[in-house]
Design an enzyme around this catalytic site. Sequence first.
Site, short mmCIF file in Angstrom:
data_model
loop_
_atom_site.label_atom_id
_atom_site.label_comp_id
_atom_site.label_asym_id
_atom_site.label_seq_id
_atom_site.Cartn_x
_atom_site.Cartn_y
_atom_site.Cartn_z
N ARG A 1 0.88 -1.18 0.00
CA ARG A 1 0.00 0.00 0.00
C ARG A 1 0.90 1.21 0.00
O ARG A 1 1.71 1.40 0.92
CB ARG A 1 -0.91 -0.02 1.22
CG ARG A 1 -1.62 1.30 1.44
CD ARG A 1 -2.72 1.21 2.47
NE ARG A 1 -3.87 0.50 1.93
CZ ARG A 1 -5.08 0.51 2.49
NH1 ARG A 1 -5.30 1.19 3.61
NH2 ARG A 1 -6.09 -0.13 1.94
N HIS B 1 -7.41 0.88 -6.38
CA HIS B 1 -7.56 -0.04 -5.25
C HIS B 1 -8.26 -1.33 -5.75
O HIS B 1 -9.42 -1.58 -5.42
CB HIS B 1 -8.39 0.65 -4.16
CG HIS B 1 -8.34 -0.01 -2.81
ND1 HIS B 1 -7.55 -1.11 -2.52
CD2 HIS B 1 -9.01 0.29 -1.64
CE1 HIS B 1 -7.73 -1.46 -1.26
NE2 HIS B 1 -8.61 -0.64 -0.71
N GLN C 1 -10.08 -3.97 -3.39
CA GLN C 1 -11.39 -3.53 -2.92
C GLN C 1 -12.45 -3.78 -4.00
O GLN C 1 -13.53 -4.29 -3.72
CB GLN C 1 -11.34 -2.03 -2.58
CG GLN C 1 -12.65 -1.47 -2.10
CD GLN C 1 -13.05 -1.99 -0.72
OE1 GLN C 1 -12.27 -1.91 0.21
NE2 GLN C 1 -14.25 -2.53 -0.59
N ASP D 1 -17.26 7.18 -1.09
CA ASP D 1 -15.99 7.02 -0.37
C ASP D 1 -15.68 8.35 0.33
O ASP D 1 -16.33 9.38 0.05
CB ASP D 1 -14.90 6.64 -1.39
CG ASP D 1 -13.56 6.31 -0.73
OD1 ASP D 1 -13.52 6.08 0.49
OD2 ASP D 1 -12.53 6.29 -1.45
N CYS E 1 -16.27 1.52 0.63
CA CYS E 1 -15.08 0.71 0.92
C CYS E 1 -14.70 0.78 2.39
O CYS E 1 -14.02 -0.11 2.89
CB CYS E 1 -13.93 1.14 0.03
SG CYS E 1 -13.50 2.88 0.21
N ARG F 1 -13.53 -8.90 1.54
CA ARG F 1 -12.13 -8.60 1.18
C ARG F 1 -11.27 -9.85 1.33
O ARG F 1 -10.41 -10.14 0.51
CB ARG F 1 -11.57 -7.48 2.07
CG ARG F 1 -12.23 -6.11 1.89
CD ARG F 1 -11.82 -5.48 0.56
NE ARG F 1 -10.39 -5.32 0.46
CZ ARG F 1 -9.67 -4.33 1.01
NH1 ARG F 1 -10.29 -3.38 1.66
NH2 ARG F 1 -8.35 -4.27 0.86
N1 NVA Z 1 -10.00 6.74 -1.05
C1 NVA Z 1 -9.61 6.20 0.23
C2 NVA Z 1 -9.84 4.73 0.28
C3 NVA Z 1 -9.52 4.09 1.60
C4 NVA Z 1 -9.70 2.61 1.59
C5 NVA Z 1 -8.16 6.54 0.51
O1 NVA Z 1 -7.33 6.38 -0.40
O2 NVA Z 1 -7.84 6.98 1.63
N1 CP Z 2 -11.24 -0.28 2.46
C1 CP Z 2 -9.96 -0.37 2.91
O1 CP Z 2 -9.03 -0.63 2.14
O2 CP Z 2 -9.83 -0.16 4.24
P1 CP Z 2 -8.47 0.03 5.08
O3 CP Z 2 -7.89 1.34 4.68
O4 CP Z 2 -8.89 -0.05 6.49
O5 CP Z 2 -7.54 -1.11 4.70
#
Ligand code: NVA
Ligand code: CP
Length: 309
Positions: free
Chosen positions: A103, A130, A133, A225, A265, A293
Amino acid sequence: MVSHCLTFADLTRDDILYLLDLSGKIKEKIKSREEYKPLKGVILGMIFEKSSTRTRLSFEAGMKRLGGDAIFLSSRDIQLGMGETIEDTARVVSRYVDIIMIRTFEHSRLERFAHYSSVPVINALTDLLHPCQLLADLFTIKEKLGRIDDIKVAYVGDGNNMANSWLIAAGVMGFSLSVATPKDCAVNGHILDKAKDLAKGSGARIVITEDPIEAVRDADVIYTDVWASMGQEEQKEKKHALLRPYQVNGELVKYAKDNFIFMHCLPAHRGEEVTGDVIDSDHSVVWDEAENRTYAQLAVVLKLMGRDK
Ligand code: NVA
Ligand code: CP
């Protein structure tokens, strides 16, 4: 060449249908507590340059459930956070583990990592996409609506990594997607071009609008989101001002089909991108979506490790 899972754009519709089918089989086996350990001896390295609840837990617990193991590596604790390059980190970590999820911030950082890794790499979220997800989301839609064809998905809110992921998924799979964002929070232009290109082959109908009502009208799925993604903290105030008319609330969802499902998500911010009466209603499937997930990601791990047969 090593296979990776960095974006849906590298997959065909049949690849995704296969992964969804495999996710279902994995879910059945885990739920029935059947002895099923296809990942025995497989170690997943998990590199996080951003926070996570769901991704970390679903990967780590999932690996252990199928007989494998996982090692959590926060960039704060490894030399990556102290200036070791992404390329050197990839070269070294891939000498110790069998598969890696990362990540990170810029998508190019993930691509560079994958290029120098000698084992498969999974995108566990970048600023751009992502896909883990999205796979869980499609699996959830199939479970709840019984199909992933002939559906209309409405994405309402910030044109972020989730909106981009929906565009690529629609392009590959061929469903109808309407994305409503303010002009100043638009989706990524290259991703939109790619999705439109893919749509020529799949027949997907992709609509970009500034009108949330137009997007939600007759939708089977409403998705939103957070308004400020991880790494965008300094833009929070500006984004909130722009996105306030895009809140998914009781008024907006009236325009969807009567049996629509609400998805997110997570993490969610009640009173911002969604109100409590929507996310906590019977239309909401967010907890099953979060659980799924595990199964979707395990399907990817099994496939990349050649343990799916
Ligand atoms: N758009 C959000 C998704 C989190 C799972 C982020 O990137 O923070
Ligand atoms: N939806 C998702 O990826 O959640 P986290 O940021 O908690 O991993």
